[in-house]
Design a protein around this motif. Sequence first.
Motif, PDB file in Angstrom:
ATOM      1  N   PRO A  77     -79.803   5.025 -87.843  1.00  0.00           N
ATOM      2  CA  PRO A  77     -80.870   4.493 -88.265  1.00  0.00           C
ATOM      3  C   PRO A  77     -82.106   5.080 -89.104  1.00  0.00           C
ATOM      4  CG  PRO A  77     -80.500   3.577 -85.989  1.00  0.00           C
ATOM      5  CD  PRO A  77     -79.408   4.787 -86.387  1.00  0.00           C
ATOM      6  N   GLU A  78     -82.354   6.288 -88.532  1.00  0.00           N
ATOM      7  CA  GLU A  78     -83.101   7.119 -89.101  1.00  0.00           C
ATOM      8  C   GLU A  78     -82.780   7.666 -90.513  1.00  0.00           C
ATOM      9  OE1 GLU A  78     -85.411  11.627 -88.272  1.00  0.00           O
ATOM     10  OE2 GLU A  78     -84.683  10.473 -86.483  1.00  0.00           O
ATOM     11  N   ILE A  79     -81.471   8.078 -90.530  1.00  0.00           N
ATOM     12  CA  ILE A  79     -80.666   8.567 -91.851  1.00  0.00           C
ATOM     13  C   ILE A  79     -80.776   7.412 -92.828  1.00  0.00           C
ATOM     14  CG2 ILE A  79     -78.721   9.123 -92.762  1.00  0.00           C
ATOM     15  CD1 ILE A  79     -77.865  10.988 -90.460  1.00  0.00           C
ATOM     16  N   ALA A  80     -80.705   6.228 -92.390  1.00  0.00           N
ATOM     17  CA  ALA A  80     -80.842   5.118 -93.199  1.00  0.00           C
ATOM     18  C   ALA A  80     -82.016   4.864 -93.613  1.00  0.00           C
ATOM     19  CB  ALA A  80     -80.161   3.704 -92.640  1.00  0.00           C
ATOM     20  N   ARG A 120     -84.368   7.065 -94.060  1.00  0.00           N
ATOM     21  CA  ARG A 120     -84.719   8.112 -94.910  1.00  0.00           C
ATOM     22  C   ARG A 120     -84.309   7.957 -96.158  1.00  0.00           C
ATOM     23  NH1 ARG A 120     -85.366  13.860 -91.818  1.00  0.00           N
ATOM     24  NH2 ARG A 120     -86.904  13.088 -90.128  1.00  0.00           N
ATOM     25  N   ARG A 121     -82.962   7.453 -96.073  1.00  0.00           N
ATOM     26  CA  ARG A 121     -82.144   7.129 -97.491  1.00  0.00           C
ATOM     27  C   ARG A 121     -82.984   6.108 -98.168  1.00  0.00           C
ATOM     28  NH1 ARG A 121     -76.427   6.624 -96.112  1.00  0.00           N
ATOM     29  NH2 ARG A 121     -76.300   8.713 -96.356  1.00  0.00           N
ATOM     30  N   GLU A 150     -84.577   6.525-101.727  1.00  0.00           N
ATOM     31  CA  GLU A 150     -84.533   5.496-103.098  1.00  0.00           C
ATOM     32  C   GLU A 150     -85.729   4.651-103.345  1.00  0.00           C
ATOM     33  OE1 GLU A 150     -81.226   2.770-101.303  1.00  0.00           O
ATOM     34  OE2 GLU A 150     -79.728   4.596-101.605  1.00  0.00           O
ATOM     35  N   ALA A 151     -86.601   4.398-102.490  1.00  0.00           N
ATOM     36  CA  ALA A 151     -87.946   3.921-102.757  1.00  0.00           C
ATOM     37  C   ALA A 151     -88.730   4.590-103.611  1.00  0.00           C
ATOM     38  CB  ALA A 151     -88.470   3.255-101.672  1.00  0.00           C
ATOM     39  N   ASP A 152     -88.594   5.907-103.066  1.00  0.00           N
ATOM     40  CA  ASP A 152     -89.395   6.999-103.850  1.00  0.00           C
ATOM     41  C   ASP A 152     -88.876   7.201-105.255  1.00  0.00           C
ATOM     42  OD1 ASP A 152     -91.113   7.093-101.470  1.00  0.00           O
ATOM     43  OD2 ASP A 152     -90.106   9.093-101.169  1.00  0.00           O
TER      44      ASP A 152
END
Length: 183
Positions: A121-124, A126-127, A131-133
């Motif tokens: 979940p943390e990886i998702a 951060r991903r 992607e938002a950034d």
Amino acid sequence: MNATLSTMASGLLAATEGEATSNPIIPEWNEVIWGSAAFLILLIVMWKLALPPIRRAMEARTERIQGDLDAAASAKTEAEELRASYDSRLAEANAEAGRIIEEARADAEAVRQERLAAIEPEIAERRAQAEADIEAARARAMAEVRADITSIAVGAAEQVVRASIDETAHAQLIDDYIARVGN
């Protein structure tokens, strides 16, 4: 040599005639009888007195040797049984060690899967954040490009409106615009 032969012949002749000359090689008959009697007496005494203890000693020795051989055979059998027992215990220990190692591998894999599941979940997140950034940076860049293009277009339009339109001025205006956009 003839003289010695004649003395020997006279000695033999005298011995046969009854003269008492003793021969050192052949014993007297009475010595043979007494020697034989002593031998028989000693043989009977040895047979009766010495032979039974010797037989008993030999039988005891035979029994002791047989007992030692039997003990060695039983010790060998016992050692082979003990070795077989140790071999089976060693095989069991090796099997147990293999089972423990396999359990440890399975536990390690389970822990790895649990940690991956916990981190997933943390990886998702951060991903998704990355992607938002990236999307925000793209939107900002597009806005900046639009603003720059609008400002350039407005600037070009101002210059067109200010200047009188002739063909050389129009070509000059386009070249200036292209040079500004390229920079």
